[in-house]
Design a protein around this motif. Structure first.
Motif, PDB file in Angstrom:
ATOM      1  N   ARG A  94     -28.127 -68.679  38.768  1.00 43.22           N
ATOM      2  CA  ARG A  94     -29.391 -68.048  38.394  1.00 43.22           C
ATOM      3  C   ARG A  94     -30.019 -67.272  39.542  1.00 43.22           C
ATOM      4  O   ARG A  94     -31.075 -66.689  39.381  1.00 43.22           O
ATOM      5  CB  ARG A  94     -30.392 -69.113  37.930  1.00 43.22           C
ATOM      6  CG  ARG A  94     -29.978 -69.786  36.622  1.00 43.22           C
ATOM      7  CD  ARG A  94     -31.046 -70.755  36.179  1.00 43.22           C
ATOM      8  NE  ARG A  94     -30.692 -71.410  34.946  1.00 43.22           N
ATOM      9  CZ  ARG A  94     -31.466 -72.304  34.342  1.00 43.22           C
ATOM     10  NH1 ARG A  94     -32.620 -72.625  34.889  1.00 43.22           N
ATOM     11  NH2 ARG A  94     -31.080 -72.872  33.225  1.00 43.22           N
ATOM     12  N   ARG A 148     -32.709 -65.599  32.431  1.00 48.86           N
ATOM     13  CA  ARG A 148     -32.403 -66.179  31.139  1.00 48.86           C
ATOM     14  C   ARG A 148     -33.669 -66.785  30.550  1.00 48.86           C
ATOM     15  O   ARG A 148     -34.551 -67.244  31.274  1.00 48.86           O
ATOM     16  CB  ARG A 148     -31.340 -67.279  31.278  1.00 48.86           C
ATOM     17  CG  ARG A 148     -30.000 -66.761  31.762  1.00 48.86           C
ATOM     18  CD  ARG A 148     -29.051 -67.939  31.914  1.00 48.86           C
ATOM     19  NE  ARG A 148     -27.704 -67.503  32.221  1.00 48.86           N
ATOM     20  CZ  ARG A 148     -27.274 -67.260  33.445  1.00 48.86           C
ATOM     21  NH1 ARG A 148     -28.095 -67.392  34.453  1.00 48.86           N
ATOM     22  NH2 ARG A 148     -26.033 -66.866  33.656  1.00 48.86           N
ATOM     23  N   GLN A 154     -34.765 -72.833  28.430  1.00 45.32           N
ATOM     24  CA  GLN A 154     -33.997 -73.634  27.508  1.00 45.32           C
ATOM     25  C   GLN A 154     -34.700 -74.964  27.266  1.00 45.32           C
ATOM     26  O   GLN A 154     -35.443 -75.474  28.105  1.00 45.32           O
ATOM     27  CB  GLN A 154     -32.597 -73.888  28.071  1.00 45.32           C
ATOM     28  CG  GLN A 154     -31.783 -72.608  28.224  1.00 45.32           C
ATOM     29  CD  GLN A 154     -30.404 -72.890  28.797  1.00 45.32           C
ATOM     30  OE1 GLN A 154     -30.199 -73.921  29.413  1.00 45.32           O
ATOM     31  NE2 GLN A 154     -29.485 -71.975  28.571  1.00 45.32           N
ATOM     32  N   ALA A 201     -30.820 -78.967  26.081  1.00 46.15           N
ATOM     33  CA  ALA A 201     -29.782 -78.136  26.698  1.00 46.15           C
ATOM     34  C   ALA A 201     -29.666 -78.357  28.195  1.00 46.15           C
ATOM     35  O   ALA A 201     -28.799 -77.792  28.846  1.00 46.15           O
ATOM     36  CB  ALA A 201     -30.064 -76.653  26.424  1.00 46.15           C
ATOM     37  N   GLU A 202     -30.556 -79.202  28.765  1.00 48.96           N
ATOM     38  CA  GLU A 202     -30.566 -79.354  30.216  1.00 48.96           C
ATOM     39  C   GLU A 202     -29.302 -80.018  30.751  1.00 48.96           C
ATOM     40  O   GLU A 202     -28.784 -79.655  31.796  1.00 48.96           O
ATOM     41  CB  GLU A 202     -31.797 -80.153  30.641  1.00 48.96           C
ATOM     42  CG  GLU A 202     -33.093 -79.356  30.492  1.00 48.96           C
ATOM     43  CD  GLU A 202     -34.295 -80.153  30.936  1.00 48.96           C
ATOM     44  OE1 GLU A 202     -34.104 -81.310  31.364  1.00 48.96           O
ATOM     45  OE2 GLU A 202     -35.417 -79.623  30.865  1.00 48.96           O
ATOM     46  N   THR A 230     -26.474 -77.642  30.823  1.00 45.52           N
ATOM     47  CA  THR A 230     -26.757 -76.656  31.868  1.00 45.52           C
ATOM     48  C   THR A 230     -26.473 -77.235  33.244  1.00 45.52           C
ATOM     49  O   THR A 230     -25.915 -76.568  34.120  1.00 45.52           O
ATOM     50  CB  THR A 230     -28.225 -76.202  31.780  1.00 45.52           C
ATOM     51  OG1 THR A 230     -28.451 -75.607  30.501  1.00 45.52           O
ATOM     52  CG2 THR A 230     -28.533 -75.189  32.866  1.00 45.52           C
ATOM     53  N   ASP A 231     -26.856 -78.500  33.451  1.00 40.60           N
ATOM     54  CA  ASP A 231     -26.587 -79.148  34.734  1.00 40.60           C
ATOM     55  C   ASP A 231     -25.088 -79.261  34.989  1.00 40.60           C
ATOM     56  O   ASP A 231     -24.632 -79.080  36.120  1.00 40.60           O
ATOM     57  CB  ASP A 231     -27.235 -80.530  34.764  1.00 40.60           C
ATOM     58  CG  ASP A 231     -28.753 -80.461  34.819  1.00 40.60           C
ATOM     59  OD1 ASP A 231     -29.260 -79.390  35.192  1.00 40.60           O
ATOM     60  OD2 ASP A 231     -29.407 -81.470  34.477  1.00 40.60           O
ATOM     61  N   GLY A 238     -22.861 -77.268  33.808  1.00 38.63           N
ATOM     62  CA  GLY A 238     -22.406 -75.909  34.105  1.00 38.63           C
ATOM     63  C   GLY A 238     -22.722 -75.509  35.532  1.00 38.63           C
ATOM     64  O   GLY A 238     -21.915 -74.861  36.204  1.00 38.63           O
ATOM     65  N   ALA A 239     -23.912 -75.918  36.012  1.00 38.64           N
ATOM     66  CA  ALA A 239     -24.288 -75.605  37.387  1.00 38.64           C
ATOM     67  C   ALA A 239     -23.374 -76.325  38.377  1.00 38.64           C
ATOM     68  O   ALA A 239     -22.981 -75.750  39.401  1.00 38.64           O
ATOM     69  CB  ALA A 239     -25.744 -75.994  37.637  1.00 38.64           C
TER      70      ALA A 239
END
Length: 462
Positions: A4, A10, A13, A17-18, A21-22, A24-25
């Motif tokens: 990001r 973006r 969210q 979805a966190e 997302t975590d 993915g990070a």
């Protein structure tokens, strides 16, 4: 989160979805670390015989000299060759803290890590301009793996400013508006501006970035302007520098040979090509490549066309302006063509490839594109890969230089003698003559009338 920082903003969210997302990070972080490690290793193993980790290169020795004998504050804004080079000063100050036998490794590894990190900046910033993963991966990989960088530029602290300029262009073009994006972007452009006044040539990317992204972002460009003002103030107090004679009429031919033709066949084959076909061959290759570029340029929208034209213009400017200031004598000499001065072609080559890749990327995303364009990514990747393979084992400016570790060992033996310097030592470039209790260590390239080297206190060698 890393992805990001410089990529497009973006929407917020929900909490559901966190967790994904975590994850993915975390995956992005792991991949980023893996890339930096691999890209750093790839730079360190380039070339036969003596490689970067065991050979300090020319100007790196000059910066290391200052770091050994002066404080970091004294060195930070001290000009070298007429301008400030902050990033190399900082690297040298850190390396000067290492044991002498580790200094060559420190410079090579430190410079390689910086280049690898800058390639990550390009990866995240390019998401705002390029659509396909192939295009983003290619412009990113060019930073640590550009084939033409292996001869003279690879793993050297003194040449980091070229890569900083390329990364600064991407940051300005991405026009980040998030807090983290502006912090990272400001750091990149500030260090770039304080490492080379020529970085001003990428400042127009800020205007184009605002147009392409349809947003106003003034903080990052303003920080860069501040850095350039400091750089300019220091530069105005320095005498003009021109190392060799300059002939402006040769600049288009040099660009055609060392950038356009080199992009098509690689620098390792330039000597054979030039000796065989001469300037006629350079003209033919340049005309063909320019015609193809203009043809595909007509197939894209205005925004992509502006990005490609700015990249191409910056490519030309980044070769012609430095050589006009420095001088261009010897670049078109025959028998055999020597690749010295390759550092001046690195930024032009990266921007040339950026112009081509940006256009191809856009054409591939459009409906009704010519069928032949589906093969363009494969062809470009294959071409660059072949050039990279040819350059990996090719000789570099350090291939025949003495081992730094061996020379440090000999210098330590000299320090045990009484007096420490038993025979006259040569004058070194950008270094004071050794005083009592000091010894010289000559570095690559060898055979110069005034060699480069490091003046090392014997206390550091015991």
């Amino acid at each position: 989160m890393i992805e990001r920082v410089l990529t497009p903003d973006r929407p917020h969210q929900s909490s559901e979805a966190e967790a994904p997302t975590d994850r993915g990070a975390a995956r992005t972080l792991a991949l980023s670390v893996a890339w930096v490690v691999w890209a750093t290793f790839a730079q360190l193993v380039r070339g036969p015989a003596t490689r970067a980790p065991d050979a300090i290169w020319a100007e790196d020795a000059a910066f290391l000299n200052h770091a050994i004998h002066r404080t970091a504050w004294e060195n930070l804004l001290t000009p070298h060759a007429g301008y400030v080079q902050v990033v190399c000063r900082l690297l040298s100050d850190a390396v000067a803290l290492l044991p002498p036998s580790w200094m060559a490794v420190g410079i090579a590894a430190g410079a390689s890590v910086v280049v690898s990190l800058l390639s990550l900046v390009v990866w995240f910033a390019s998401a705002s301009v390029l659509s396909s993963p192939w295009a983003r991966m290619t412009v990113t990989a060019l930073v640590p793996l550009l084939p033409q960088a292996s001869f003279e530029v690879n793993a050297t602290g003194a040449n980091l400013h070229w890569f900083l300029a390329y990364a600064a262009f991407w940051v300005l073009l991405a026009a980040p508006t998030s807090i983290r994006g502006q912090v990272v972007g400001s750091l990149v452009v500030l260090v770039a501006a304080l490492s080379d006044p020529l970085t001003a040539l990428v400042l127009p990317a800020a205007v184009l970035g605002a147009f392409v992204r349809r947003r106003r972002s003034f903080i990052v460009p303003s920080v860069m302007v501040v850095g350039l003002v400091v750089q300019g103030a220091v530069r105005l107090g320095q005498p003009p520098l021109q190392w060799v004679k300059s002939d402006p009429h040769q600049l288009p031919w040099i660009y055609g040979l060392r950038v356009l033709t080199s992009s098509a066949i690689g620098d390792r084959e330039l000597g054979l090509f030039y000796d065989t076909f001469g300037l006629t061959g350079v003209l033919v290759v340049s005309a063909v490549l320019a015609t193809l570029f203009l043809k595909i340029l007509s197939l894209v929208n205005r925004e992509t066309r502006l990005v490609a034209l700015l990249a191409a213009t910056t490519s030309v400017a980044y070769l012609c302006i430095p050589l006009a200031l420095r001088g261009n004598e010897g670049y078109l000499d025959h028998g055999p063509l020597f690749l010295s001065g390759s550092r001046y072609t690195i930024v032009p080559l990266m921007f040339l490839w950026l112009a081509v890749i940006a256009v191809v990327d856009k054409v591939l995303t459009q409906r009704g594109q010519p069928h032949a364009f589906r093969l363009a990514p494969i062809a470009i990747t294959a071409l660059l890969s072949l050039q990279l393979v040819a350059s990996v084992g090719g000789e570099t400016v350090r291939s025949h230089s003495p081992s730094w570790e061996d020379d440090v060992r000999r210098a330590a033996e000299t320090c045990t003698q009484a007096p420490p310097t038993t025979e006259p030592q040569p004058r070194l470039a950008f270094a004071d003559h050794p005083g009592p209790g000091e010894v010289q260590i000559v570095v690559a390239p060898s055979g110069l009338a005034i060699p480069w080297g490091v003046v090392m206190p014997c206390d550091r060698l015991r």
